[in-house]
Design a protein around this motif. Structure first.
Motif, PDB file in Angstrom:
ATOM      1  N   ARG A   1       4.604   2.158  -5.698  1.00  0.00           N
ATOM      2  CA  ARG A   1       3.519   1.695  -4.832  1.00  0.00           C
ATOM      3  C   ARG A   1       2.451   0.972  -5.647  1.00  0.00           C
ATOM      4  O   ARG A   1       1.941  -0.082  -5.229  1.00  0.00           O
ATOM      5  CB  ARG A   1       2.899   2.879  -4.085  1.00  0.00           C
ATOM      6  N   MET A   2       2.127   1.513  -6.811  1.00  0.00           N
ATOM      7  CA  MET A   2       1.124   0.864  -7.658  1.00  0.00           C
ATOM      8  C   MET A   2       1.622  -0.482  -8.166  1.00  0.00           C
ATOM      9  O   MET A   2       0.858  -1.462  -8.218  1.00  0.00           O
ATOM     10  CB  MET A   2       0.784   1.784  -8.834  1.00  0.00           C
ATOM     11  N   ILE A   3       2.903  -0.560  -8.524  1.00  0.00           N
ATOM     12  CA  ILE A   3       3.438  -1.810  -9.068  1.00  0.00           C
ATOM     13  C   ILE A   3       3.446  -2.907  -8.006  1.00  0.00           C
ATOM     14  O   ILE A   3       2.942  -4.011  -8.222  1.00  0.00           O
ATOM     15  CB  ILE A   3       4.855  -1.579  -9.632  1.00  0.00           C
ATOM     16  N   THR A   4       4.038  -2.627  -6.849  1.00  0.00           N
ATOM     17  CA  THR A   4       4.153  -3.671  -5.822  1.00  0.00           C
ATOM     18  C   THR A   4       2.786  -4.104  -5.314  1.00  0.00           C
ATOM     19  O   THR A   4       2.526  -5.305  -5.148  1.00  0.00           O
ATOM     20  CB  THR A   4       5.003  -3.159  -4.650  1.00  0.00           C
ATOM     21  N   GLY A   5       1.903  -3.142  -5.077  1.00  0.00           N
ATOM     22  CA  GLY A   5       0.576  -3.493  -4.572  1.00  0.00           C
ATOM     23  C   GLY A   5      -0.209  -4.336  -5.553  1.00  0.00           C
ATOM     24  O   GLY A   5      -0.823  -5.343  -5.170  1.00  0.00           O
ATOM     25  N   ASN A   6      -0.188  -3.957  -6.831  1.00  0.00           N
ATOM     26  CA  ASN A   6      -0.976  -4.689  -7.819  1.00  0.00           C
ATOM     27  C   ASN A   6      -0.381  -6.050  -8.140  1.00  0.00           C
ATOM     28  O   ASN A   6      -1.119  -7.019  -8.353  1.00  0.00           O
ATOM     29  CB  ASN A   6      -1.099  -3.854  -9.095  1.00  0.00           C
ATOM     30  N   MET A   7       0.949  -6.155  -8.174  1.00  0.00           N
ATOM     31  CA  MET A   7       1.558  -7.463  -8.424  1.00  0.00           C
ATOM     32  C   MET A   7       1.256  -8.435  -7.284  1.00  0.00           C
ATOM     33  O   MET A   7       0.945  -9.611  -7.519  1.00  0.00           O
ATOM     34  CB  MET A   7       3.064  -7.304  -8.610  1.00  0.00           C
ATOM     35  N   ALA A   8       1.347  -7.965  -6.059  1.00  0.00           N
ATOM     36  CA  ALA A   8       1.020  -8.825  -4.918  1.00  0.00           C
ATOM     37  C   ALA A   8      -0.453  -9.219  -4.933  1.00  0.00           C
ATOM     38  O   ALA A   8      -0.814 -10.368  -4.627  1.00  0.00           O
ATOM     39  CB  ALA A   8       1.365  -8.109  -3.612  1.00  0.00           C
ATOM     40  N   LEU A   9      -1.313  -8.273  -5.319  1.00  0.00           N
ATOM     41  CA  LEU A   9      -2.749  -8.556  -5.346  1.00  0.00           C
ATOM     42  C   LEU A   9      -3.083  -9.663  -6.336  1.00  0.00           C
ATOM     43  O   LEU A   9      -3.834 -10.596  -6.008  1.00  0.00           O
ATOM     44  CB  LEU A   9      -3.508  -7.278  -5.705  1.00  0.00           C
ATOM     45  N   ILE A  10      -2.524  -9.593  -7.554  1.00  0.00           N
ATOM     46  CA  ILE A  10      -2.890 -10.612  -8.540  1.00  0.00           C
ATOM     47  C   ILE A  10      -2.294 -11.971  -8.186  1.00  0.00           C
ATOM     48  O   ILE A  10      -2.841 -13.009  -8.575  1.00  0.00           O
ATOM     49  CB  ILE A  10      -2.474 -10.196  -9.963  1.00  0.00           C
ATOM     50  N   GLN A  11      -1.193 -11.996  -7.415  1.00  0.00           N
ATOM     51  CA  GLN A  11      -0.674 -13.296  -6.987  1.00  0.00           C
ATOM     52  C   GLN A  11      -1.614 -13.936  -5.969  1.00  0.00           C
ATOM     53  O   GLN A  11      -1.829 -15.150  -5.995  1.00  0.00           O
ATOM     54  CB  GLN A  11       0.723 -13.129  -6.388  1.00  0.00           C
TER      55      GLN A  11
ATOM     56  N   TRP B   1       2.122 -12.253   0.004  1.00  0.00           N
ATOM     57  CA  TRP B   1       1.435 -11.398  -0.972  1.00  0.00           C
ATOM     58  C   TRP B   1       0.340 -10.573  -0.314  1.00  0.00           C
ATOM     59  O   TRP B   1       0.101  -9.425  -0.722  1.00  0.00           O
ATOM     60  CB  TRP B   1       0.857 -12.255  -2.097  1.00  0.00           C
ATOM     61  N   VAL B   2      -0.319 -11.136   0.689  1.00  0.00           N
ATOM     62  CA  VAL B   2      -1.372 -10.390   1.378  1.00  0.00           C
ATOM     63  C   VAL B   2      -0.789  -9.165   2.081  1.00  0.00           C
ATOM     64  O   VAL B   2      -1.344  -8.056   2.019  1.00  0.00           O
ATOM     65  CB  VAL B   2      -2.117 -11.293   2.377  1.00  0.00           C
ATOM     66  N   VAL B   3       0.346  -9.348   2.757  1.00  0.00           N
ATOM     67  CA  VAL B   3       0.975  -8.225   3.464  1.00  0.00           C
ATOM     68  C   VAL B   3       1.382  -7.130   2.482  1.00  0.00           C
ATOM     69  O   VAL B   3       1.157  -5.931   2.726  1.00  0.00           O
ATOM     70  CB  VAL B   3       2.201  -8.733   4.265  1.00  0.00           C
ATOM     71  N   LEU B   4       1.966  -7.508   1.349  1.00  0.00           N
ATOM     72  CA  LEU B   4       2.375  -6.507   0.367  1.00  0.00           C
ATOM     73  C   LEU B   4       1.177  -5.792  -0.252  1.00  0.00           C
ATOM     74  O   LEU B   4       1.214  -4.577  -0.482  1.00  0.00           O
ATOM     75  CB  LEU B   4       3.207  -7.173  -0.734  1.00  0.00           C
ATOM     76  N   ALA B   5       0.113  -6.528  -0.524  1.00  0.00           N
ATOM     77  CA  ALA B   5      -1.072  -5.909  -1.129  1.00  0.00           C
ATOM     78  C   ALA B   5      -1.767  -4.956  -0.162  1.00  0.00           C
ATOM     79  O   ALA B   5      -2.339  -3.941  -0.585  1.00  0.00           O
ATOM     80  CB  ALA B   5      -2.046  -6.995  -1.589  1.00  0.00           C
TER      81      ALA B   5
END
Length: 514
Positions: free
Chosen positions: A175-185, A303-307
């Motif tokens: 959860r931390m990986i997917t959320g943070n990767m999407a956020l920085i994109q 990316w917004v949806v994933l974040a």
């Protein structure tokens, strides 16, 4: 009717009962070790009995105690979990030597990365795209700073999450990986677009000239560079933090420098290559440049949806824009200084030394900010811990000479500046970079600028992190963008001032070439 204290006192005398004071917790934000319950004794009097509760996460508490060096408060945590299986060994308490040892290798690796970036900039400054579209120079500190604003913030967030036990299970980790990767994109795409606008504006204001093809070229180059660099560096950061936890190294000490070790080089290489490739297609710019911009913008909703799925990144997605945007504007001012000095023969060497001095200062202050933030997170949530009140005007003596662990790390980081820069200057000299001769007086002026930059940054970090914490803001998300941007501005400004003074006293021995 009053209760009789005699039974409880008798228990205390013969050692079969609790002591009068109950230990509610080891510190702010931790679970209580003991609670009290009241039962009726044989004579009807109330008797307090201590109910021992084991910690939910004894391993995390031992790591917190080691990191915060609260050895006097950690005696209880080793006995309450004796009924559990063997836990991983707790990390050693951090001394000045251990901090320096853990920071030294990533610091040198990051420094050589900035040296490589400076050598690349020294070469590409003579490319036609940099000569014809000089606003690309304004993008250099902005996009290199974007690495600090996003990747270092990502590293600080994940380091804190790892240290407080929020990445211990595979589900939490994913959860931390997917959320943070999407956020920085999301942040990279938006801020890359805004950085191109700032470059166009700062390039237009002094000259009064505006070119639409150049504006689209800057936009496409900036967005593509920011997106690809953030994707690559974000994956590297995740691997570094997970690996650091597995081998027992504090991620705060290694994550942010390693984020910068390849960050400057990758970002600058991508910017140079992408802008040069797009410049070659300038005859069809009406189709290619807008298409590149539209492609990366079209990915934003994904990316917004994933974040938004991760609670840890949802808040940053809504409230984390102010620091990265303001930081980008501050870095762009440094880029404007670079744009006006890099083509002046009197400032020969600015191109190769600017990424080095900016990168070293930003790396060191990011380590310190991440450490202070982790220290505060150990004791509670932002704005909730009254014991960690914000310092309105901290004394420099308190920042650098107090006995606490954060002051100790500030001294260690500051002491790394001089030997580190000497190594980097020697490396540049051996590679014949900068088209300039390193004289003794140049080294003195350069080292003065570098030491002053880091001294100011570490002092500001001590104040800023505590001030943001007191206002309920998470320093992991808000402090590092400002600090790295200030590092870019201070580094470029002080370096340009040093070159100007050296030119005035006639100490610039240059050999300008292509």
């Amino acid at each position: 009717m009053s209760s009789k204290p005699e039974p409880k006192e008798a228990h205390q005398l013969n050692g079969t009962g609790p002591t009068p004071s109950t230990c509610s917790s080891d510190g702010p934000g931790r679970e209580p070790l003991a609670g009290t319950s009241e039962f009726l004794g044989p004579d009807g009097a109330g008797v307090e009995v201590v109910v021992i509760e084991s910690r939910a996460n004894a391993k995390g508490v031992r790591e917190e105690d080691a990191l915060l060096e609260n050895g006097s408060q950690s005696n209880e945590s080793d006995d309450v979990s004796s009924d559990r299986g063997p836990a991983p060994p707790s990390p050693l308490k951090e001394t000045s030597f251990s901090i320096g040892l853990q920071v030294l290798f990533p610091f040198l690796l990051a420094g050589f990365g900035t040296v490589a970036a400076g050598m690349v900039l020294d070469i590409v400054q003579h490319w036609e795209v940099f000569q014809k579209v000089t606003e690309v120079f304004i993008l250099v500190p902005a996009l290199l700073g974007l690495k600090g604003n996003l990747e270092m913030t990502l590293a600080s967030r994940l380091s804190t999450a790892a240290n407080i036990g929020h990445m211990d299970t595979p589900k939490e980790l994913w959860r931390m990986i997917t959320g943070n990767m999407a956020l920085i994109q999301v942040q990279a795409t938006v801020v890359g677009f805004l950085a191109s606008i700032a470059a166009v504006v700062f390039g237009w204001i002094p000259d009064g000239h505006f070119s639409i093809p150049h504006a689209f070229l800057l936009c496409a180059s900036s967005v593509a560079t920011a997106f690809i660099a953030s994707l690559v560096l974000g994956m590297i950061m995740i691997g570094v933090i997970i690996g650091s936890r597995k081998i027992g190294i504090n991620p705060d000490n290694v994550a942010t420098p390693i984020a910068a070790s390849l960050g400057d080089l990758i970002t600058l290489a991508l910017l140079s290559g992408i802008s040069w490739g797009l410049y070659l297609e300038r005859d069809d710019w009406q189709y290619i440049y807008p298409l590149v911009c539209a492609f990366f913008v079209a990915l934003l909703p994904v990316w917004v949806v994933l974040a938004r799925r991760s609670p840890a990144t949802r808040e940053v997605l809504y409230s984390g824009w102010e620091p990265v945007i303001i930081a980008m504007a501050i870095s762009s001012v440094g880029g404007l200084i670079l744009d006006k000095t890099v083509s002046d023969p009197n400032f020969a060497g600015m191109a190769v030394f600017t990424p080095v001095i900016n990168g070293v200062g930003g790396n060191l202050v990011a380590v310190q900010a991440s450490r202070i933030s982790t220290f505060l997170h150990m004791n509670g949530m932002p704005g909730e811990n009254s014991e960690q009140a914000p310092r309105r005007c901290p004394s420099p003596c308190t920042t650098f000479f107090s006995p606490d662990v954060n002051s100790r790390s500030a001294r260690v980081l500051f002491l790394l500046v001089a030997p580190g820069h000497l190594v980097f200057l020697y490396t540049i000299s051996c590679m014949q970079g900068g088209h300039t001769t390193l004289t003794l007086i140049f080294i003195v002026f350069y080292m003065t600028a570098a030491l002053l930059q880091v001294l100011i940054l570490l002092y500001i970090a001590d104040w800023m992190v505590h001030w943001m914490w007191g206002r309920g803001l998470d320093p992991d998300n808000f402090s590092i963008p400002y600090l790295t941007a200030l590092g870019d501005l201070l580094g470029t400004g002080l370096l340009a001032l040093s070159f100007h003074v050296l030119w005035l006293i006639g100490d610039r021995d240059t050999d300008v070439g292509d």
